[in-house]
Enzyme design. Structure first.
Site, mmCIF file in Angstrom:
data_model
loop_
_atom_site.group_PDB
_atom_site.id
_atom_site.type_symbol
_atom_site.label_atom_id
_atom_site.label_comp_id
_atom_site.label_asym_id
_atom_site.label_seq_id
_atom_site.Cartn_x
_atom_site.Cartn_y
_atom_site.Cartn_z
ATOM 1 N N ARG A 169 7.311 2.923 -17.323
ATOM 2 C CA ARG A 169 6.988 1.553 -17.760
ATOM 3 C C ARG A 169 7.596 1.157 -19.098
ATOM 4 O O ARG A 169 7.386 0.045 -19.552
ATOM 5 C CB ARG A 169 5.464 1.329 -17.812
ATOM 6 C CG ARG A 169 4.766 1.537 -16.479
ATOM 7 C CD ARG A 169 5.271 0.614 -15.419
ATOM 8 N NE ARG A 169 4.407 0.594 -14.237
ATOM 9 C CZ ARG A 169 4.808 0.150 -13.043
ATOM 10 N NH1 ARG A 169 6.032 -0.295 -12.880
ATOM 11 N NH2 ARG A 169 3.978 0.148 -12.022
ATOM 12 N N HIS B 169 16.020 2.345 -1.400
ATOM 13 C CA HIS B 169 14.698 1.863 -0.989
ATOM 14 C C HIS B 169 14.949 1.047 0.273
ATOM 15 O O HIS B 169 15.551 -0.026 0.209
ATOM 16 C CB HIS B 169 14.090 1.004 -2.096
ATOM 17 C CG HIS B 169 12.968 0.131 -1.647
ATOM 18 N ND1 HIS B 169 11.759 0.633 -1.228
ATOM 19 C CD2 HIS B 169 12.860 -1.224 -1.549
ATOM 20 C CE1 HIS B 169 10.971 -0.376 -0.884
ATOM 21 N NE2 HIS B 169 11.607 -1.506 -1.071
ATOM 22 N N ASP C 192 5.900 8.989 -6.497
ATOM 23 C CA ASP C 192 6.162 7.553 -6.601
ATOM 24 C C ASP C 192 5.177 6.921 -7.593
ATOM 25 O O ASP C 192 4.537 5.907 -7.329
ATOM 26 C CB ASP C 192 6.072 6.866 -5.237
ATOM 27 C CG ASP C 192 6.737 5.487 -5.250
ATOM 28 O OD1 ASP C 192 7.370 5.141 -6.253
ATOM 29 O OD2 ASP C 192 6.603 4.757 -4.252
#
Lengths: 326, 427
Positions: B65, B181, B307
């Protein structure tokens, strides 16, 4: 079942009314019976009973609505509650205030009940999970999930005409995919023991696991309507032509619109229902909507009694502890 | 400092070791296994009796983050959480804010990770500039000057198939692995739950299985054509896994990981709108979960990962579809993985392989094994500690987990990074 527990208080009484999914038959019958008692209030000279005097009910509508909001308002007023209407279009919530902050603010004004309509599925559950213990929440439609009072007023209307649910064949026609009304109706019809529920629509308007909800899927309206006792039409939103779900309103009316001719395939005494607002010439022909088999306006009237029943049961719990135990 | 890990049961698949051995560590490296090096005098000893000693876990997909969303987590807080989970190497996808399409961002992450000194941090470079799917990023520069270990477009699908082809061709000439992805945005159509029984019942906008299989199929064609080395991240459906396994059998240079939550949960766990079960790709059907477990059995899944996506509480406090997807998973990765061994889906050595040396190989880094002279990145766990998941006790600032109140076995007791103890459990 942990999931439906949220609708009940620690005494097993109905505290919130969020979904029909998971409610037992006796609760639904209780709501219908209570509504039957309230049905006469509207016909009296003084259209009021003092059951919820001193209570404050907030109609919290994040999505526009005329019929549902006004019948909720009338129901609350006939129970002598004070009503506050708050219409929040989505643009003003984008100012940054979260749904939770807004709730806290309203709670601070000492309200007793939120009647919530929201464009997101699960919004009513979310609010019910986060309100203080003395507040009840009624779902007036959340996204594509549930519209339990609409389903109950439909059941009320069916019961008045057909008496016994366990002998009925019911067809629901139209946009099942996007319809919270259809989902709640299916749960209610199943719980009340209707042996055959049909849904009629093209594949683009039927969610993939629909048969898991205990219904039979038809694509051919003429087959689907054959010998049914109740025809429940759904509203087709104009925006459904977007996203390649349907080619045109014209073709939809040709294939899935309810006409007098098609209605003849149903039983001679079949009733025709619609949650409104109706699109004449799109999902239903005027001759049918205004015809002798139509009970569409009765549905609106019955909506008030059902909403009075649900409000008095959830908010009046302390006063009448007998009644609706699980 | 000289460290001795005494009497632990060592499981090191890379060196085919599975037995009780002492581990000798000197100068941050493995100095000896079983045999004491000449003149070794331990300055500290860890008693690892009845404990399992494995190479530090390598996690392929961890969001720290920082930079950009420090209110959800920081490099310091999340690498500390990694250490608490027995993880000594993490790979960060490029979707920070700003994203990793310049060397400056990659360097910032590496510098702060070095300062925090909890865990080795590797970065993936953005596949396209700004992750916008239009212009190629400076992959070669990001590789040579900022040590990025692969390229990826994060969770943003590259819609333009020509751009995808070019990006793969260019990555192949840079000798970089493309991390994919697999999601067709047209088919996923802003959905938030697997298209099936639950999305139908709850009226949630749905993501069909075909959103994944269509993307996998498209990407496999391009991999075949361009010859690029590719890795499919967090595959969620049994059919997509099957397609990738087949392609691998035919000799395509592909690998695949599955997030641990897709091996334990299904869409039914959403219950009545549990936003902690809101993840992308979505929790799929029971059949998919069983298919993934079967794939694990048949060795068609190369790697398990967390994840990890930490969120602040607000991100999950809204109606389901308005919440942010993701699970804070670093601290439950190992015990949830070990549960698969208890369930007889795979044996311990194969599992540890998929958590250590296999992901290291995909990243092209020297990690995930306990060879002599290798970095002493080690996880020691007690296989018989029962504990109940309580997110309030997480080291991660993200408390968003659907595993709250799960009874898990196995708890990390020590994590060593370059021979230094970076985590030690209280008990």
């Amino acid at each position: 079942m942990k999931q439906t527990d949220i609708q009940f208080d620690q005494n097993g009484l109905l505290r919130h009314f969020l979904t029909i999914d998971g409610l037992k038959r006796n609760i639904l019958v209780d709501i219908l019976d209570t509504a039957e008692n309230f049905a006469t209030v509207g016909t009296q000279q003084v259209k009021k009973v003092p059951l919820l005097r001193g209570k404050t009910i907030v109609n919290l509508f994040f999505e526009s609505s005329t019929r549902t909001r006004t019948t909720f308002e009338l129901a609350a007023k006939r129970l002598s509650a004070d009503v506050l209407n708050i219409n929040i279009d989505t643009s003003s919530t984008s100012k940054g205030e979260s749904l939770l902050d807004m709730l806290r603010n309203l709670e601070a004004m000492h309200c007793d009940m939120f009647v919530v309509r929201h464009h997101q599925s699960g919004a009513a559950h979310f609010i019910a999970q986060h309100v203080s213990p003395h507040i009840s929440v009624i779902n007036a439609g959340d996204g594509q999930h549930a519209h339990p009072t609409q389903a109950m007023l439909d059941m009320f209307t069916i019961r008045r005409h057909k008496k016994d649910f366990t002998k009925l064949r019911v067809a629901i026609i139209g946009d099942i995919m996007h319809s919270r009304v259809a989902r709640s109706e299916i749960h209610a019809l199943n719980t009340l023991g209707v042996p055959e529920i049909r849904v009629i629509a093209p594949n683009t308007l039927i969610p993939p696991a629909t048969d898991s909800m205990g219904v039979h899927v038809y694509h051919d309206m003429e087959q689907g309507l054959k010998d049914v006792d109740v025809v429940m039409m759904l509203r087709l939103q104009h925006e459904r032509m977007q996203g390649a779900l349907l080619p045109s309103e014209h073709e939809y009316f040709e294939t899935y619109g309810l006409t007098s001719k098609k209605l003849k395939l149903a039983k001679a005494d079949a009733i025709v229902m619609h949650p409104g607002p109706i699109n004449r010439g799109v999902e239903i022909e005027s001759a049918v909507a205004d015809g002798p088999q139509s009970v569409i306006l009765e549905q609106v009237t019955n909506g008030i009694a059902i909403r009075m029943a649900v409000m008095s049961m959830t908010l009046g719990r302390q006063k009448s502890p007998e009644g609706n135990a699980t | 400092m000289k460290l001795l890990i005494k009497q632990g049961h060592l499981v090191d698949p890379a060196n085919n070791i599975d037995g009780v051995h002492d581990v000798y560590i000197a100068s941050g490296k493995i100095a000896g296994i079983g045999n004491k090096p000449d003149g070794f005098k331990a300055t500290k000893t860890i008693d690892a009796k009845n404990q399992i000693v494995i190479p530090g876990i390598v996690d392929l997909c961890v969001r720290l983050r920082e930079p950009g969303q420090e209110y959800k987590g920081t490099i310091a807080s999340e690498t500390a959480a990694a250490a608490a989970g027995g993880i000594t190497t993490v790979c960060v996808p490029p979707d920070t804010d700003p994203c990793i399409d310049t060397t400056a961002v990659a360097e910032l992450i590496h510098q702060r990770a070095t300062a925090a000194a909890n865990c080795h941090v590797f970065t993936q470079a953005a596949l396209t500039q700004g992750l916008e799917g239009e212009l190629l990023s400076e992959m070669a520069t990001l590789k040579t000057q900022a040590n990025c270990v692969g390229v990826s477009n994060g969770l943003k699908p590259v819609e333009n198939i020509l751009v995808m082809r070019r990006a793969m061709e260019y990555a192949a000439s840079c000798d970089m692995t493309v991390f994919l992805h697999a999601e067709d945005p047209g088919l996923s159509n802003n959905g938030c739950a697997h298209e099936g029984v639950m999305s139908t019942r709850l009226g949630l906008p749905a993501i069909p299985e075909s959103a994944e299989t269509a993307a996998v199929s498209r990407d496999l064609m391009l991999i075949e054509q361009t010859g690029v080395r590719a890795h499919f991240s967090h595959i969620s459906s049994a059919n997509a896994l099957h397609m990738i396994a087949q392609a691998k059998q035919q000799g395509l240079p592909v690998s695949v990981d599955v997030s641990i939550h897709h091996l334990h949960l299904t869409d039914l766990d959403i219950g009545f709108f549990d936003s902690n079960c809101h993840v992308i790709p979505p929790l799929r059907s029971q059949r998919d979960k069983q298919g993934l477990q079967q794939g694990l059995k048949q060795n068609s899944i190369d790697v398990l990962c967390s994840d990890h996506q930490p969120h602040c509480a607000d991100a999950k406090l809204a109606p389901f579809s308005a919440t942010e997807p993701g699970i804070s998973g670093l601290e439950t990765l190992l015990p949830l993985s070990l549960r698969l061994v208890d369930d007889n889906i795979l044996d311990l050595k194969t599992l540890i392989h998929k958590l250590t040396v296999a992901p290291a190989k995909i990243l092209g880094i020297d990690a995930g094994h306990l060879s002599i002279n290798a970095a002493a990145d080690i996880c020691i766990y007690n296989p018989a500690t029962n504990w109940t998941v309580n997110p309030e006790q997480f080291t991660s600032t993200g408390h968003n987990t659907p595993f709250t109140d799960w009874e898990l076995q196995a708890k990390v007791s020590h994590t060593l990074l370059d021979g230094k103890i970076v985590y030690q459990s209280e008990s």
